[in-house]
Design a protein around this motif. Sequence first.
Motif, mmCIF file in Angstrom:
data_model
loop_
_atom_site.group_PDB
_atom_site.id
_atom_site.type_symbol
_atom_site.label_atom_id
_atom_site.label_comp_id
_atom_site.label_asym_id
_atom_site.label_seq_id
_atom_site.Cartn_x
_atom_site.Cartn_y
_atom_site.Cartn_z
ATOM 1 N N PHE A 1 0.816 -1.215 0.000
ATOM 2 C CA PHE A 1 0.000 0.000 0.000
ATOM 3 C C PHE A 1 0.849 1.265 0.000
ATOM 4 N N ALA A 2 1.938 1.277 0.775
ATOM 5 C CA ALA A 2 2.810 2.460 0.800
ATOM 6 C C ALA A 2 3.507 2.632 -0.550
ATOM 7 N N GLY A 3 3.984 1.535 -1.130
ATOM 8 C CA GLY A 3 4.623 1.604 -2.443
ATOM 9 C C GLY A 3 3.666 2.075 -3.522
ATOM 10 N N ALA A 4 2.434 1.588 -3.461
ATOM 11 C CA ALA A 4 1.427 1.989 -4.449
ATOM 12 C C ALA A 4 1.023 3.446 -4.248
ATOM 13 N N ALA A 5 0.807 3.855 -3.008
ATOM 14 C CA ALA A 5 0.381 5.230 -2.735
ATOM 15 C C ALA A 5 1.436 6.233 -3.186
ATOM 16 N N LEU A 6 2.716 5.914 -2.968
ATOM 17 C CA LEU A 6 3.786 6.823 -3.388
ATOM 18 C C LEU A 6 3.763 7.019 -4.900
ATOM 19 N N GLY A 7 3.579 5.935 -5.646
ATOM 20 C CA GLY A 7 3.622 5.994 -7.102
ATOM 21 C C GLY A 7 2.270 6.223 -7.758
ATOM 22 N N LEU A 8 1.233 6.498 -6.931
ATOM 23 C CA LEU A 8 -0.126 6.684 -7.441
ATOM 24 C C LEU A 8 -0.575 5.493 -8.297
ATOM 25 N N ILE A 9 -0.171 4.310 -7.864
ATOM 26 C CA ILE A 9 -0.543 3.060 -8.525
ATOM 27 C C ILE A 9 -1.914 2.639 -7.987
ATOM 28 N N PRO A 10 -2.813 2.150 -8.841
ATOM 29 C CA PRO A 10 -4.141 1.749 -8.363
ATOM 30 C C PRO A 10 -4.072 0.730 -7.227
ATOM 31 N N VAL A 11 -5.023 0.875 -6.300
ATOM 32 C CA VAL A 11 -5.056 0.009 -5.127
ATOM 33 C C VAL A 11 -5.160 -1.461 -5.523
ATOM 34 N N GLY A 12 -5.799 -1.761 -6.648
ATOM 35 C CA GLY A 12 -5.923 -3.149 -7.104
ATOM 36 C C GLY A 12 -4.577 -3.808 -7.338
ATOM 37 N N ASN A 13 -3.603 -3.044 -7.827
ATOM 38 C CA ASN A 13 -2.257 -3.594 -8.036
ATOM 39 C C ASN A 13 -1.623 -3.972 -6.696
ATOM 40 N N ALA A 14 -1.847 -3.139 -5.687
ATOM 41 C CA ALA A 14 -1.302 -3.438 -4.356
ATOM 42 C C ALA A 14 -1.992 -4.661 -3.767
ATOM 43 N N GLN A 15 -3.307 -4.747 -3.926
ATOM 44 C CA GLN A 15 -4.045 -5.899 -3.407
ATOM 45 C C GLN A 15 -3.606 -7.183 -4.098
ATOM 46 N N GLU A 16 -3.285 -7.087 -5.392
ATOM 47 C CA GLU A 16 -2.798 -8.249 -6.136
ATOM 48 C C GLU A 16 -1.460 -8.733 -5.557
ATOM 49 N N ALA A 17 -0.583 -7.797 -5.204
ATOM 50 C CA ALA A 17 0.707 -8.166 -4.596
ATOM 51 C C ALA A 17 0.489 -8.879 -3.264
ATOM 52 N N VAL A 18 -0.476 -8.401 -2.475
ATOM 53 C CA VAL A 18 -0.772 -9.045 -1.193
ATOM 54 C C VAL A 18 -1.273 -10.472 -1.437
ATOM 55 N N THR A 19 -2.142 -10.642 -2.414
ATOM 56 C CA THR A 19 -2.665 -11.973 -2.752
ATOM 57 C C THR A 19 -1.538 -12.887 -3.234
ATOM 58 N N ASP A 20 -0.616 -12.336 -4.041
ATOM 59 C CA ASP A 20 0.503 -13.116 -4.579
ATOM 60 C C ASP A 20 1.560 -13.439 -3.528
ATOM 61 N N GLY A 21 1.569 -12.692 -2.415
ATOM 62 C CA GLY A 21 2.536 -12.941 -1.353
ATOM 63 C C GLY A 21 3.906 -12.337 -1.589
ATOM 64 N N ARG A 22 3.996 -11.408 -2.583
ATOM 65 C CA ARG A 22 5.290 -10.749 -2.833
ATOM 66 C C ARG A 22 5.055 -9.466 -3.605
#
Length: 158
Positions: free
Chosen positions: A63-84
């Motif tokens: 979430f912090a990495g996505a928020a800094l780069g204005l990356i959509p929250v879905g991309n961050a949630q996908e990383a959490v689901t993927d475990g990396r």
Amino acid sequence: MKHLPLPKEIKDLFTDLLGRDVEFSTAPPLAPGPANPCSVAVYVDDSLEISALIVCDLSLSAFAGAALGLIPVGNAQEAVTDGRLSETLSENLYEVLNIAASLFNAPGATHLRLYDLHPAGGPLDVNLLARALTLGQREDATLEIAGYGSGRVSIVLV
């Protein structure tokens, strides 16, 4: 002398850096491990001695990495689901944690700088794991990043 940042300093840094409201609440110590992938930032003094760690769980890392780069929250949630973390989220998190070195650099305190980041989902050296689990001089919290989500952080002086 090392400076352990106060909760307000942590909240203000993340709020200012991410340009979003960030809520801070106290949490139990964060324990990285196979079932709980975490990013570990290593901070050293001028003699390259490890002096502090910032440990972020996978959620906060994404979430912090996505928020800094204005990356959509879905991309961050996908990383959490993927475990990396993706390479982009890892690079953005590195920038967040590089700037977070300022939390340690209070007047009269030993100057620390970011030396290395071990992104969540990758291997973690057992010596770093042991230091991350050190009790004593540490601040443990949950940070809720508006528009993204919450995750846990531990700031540990070693």
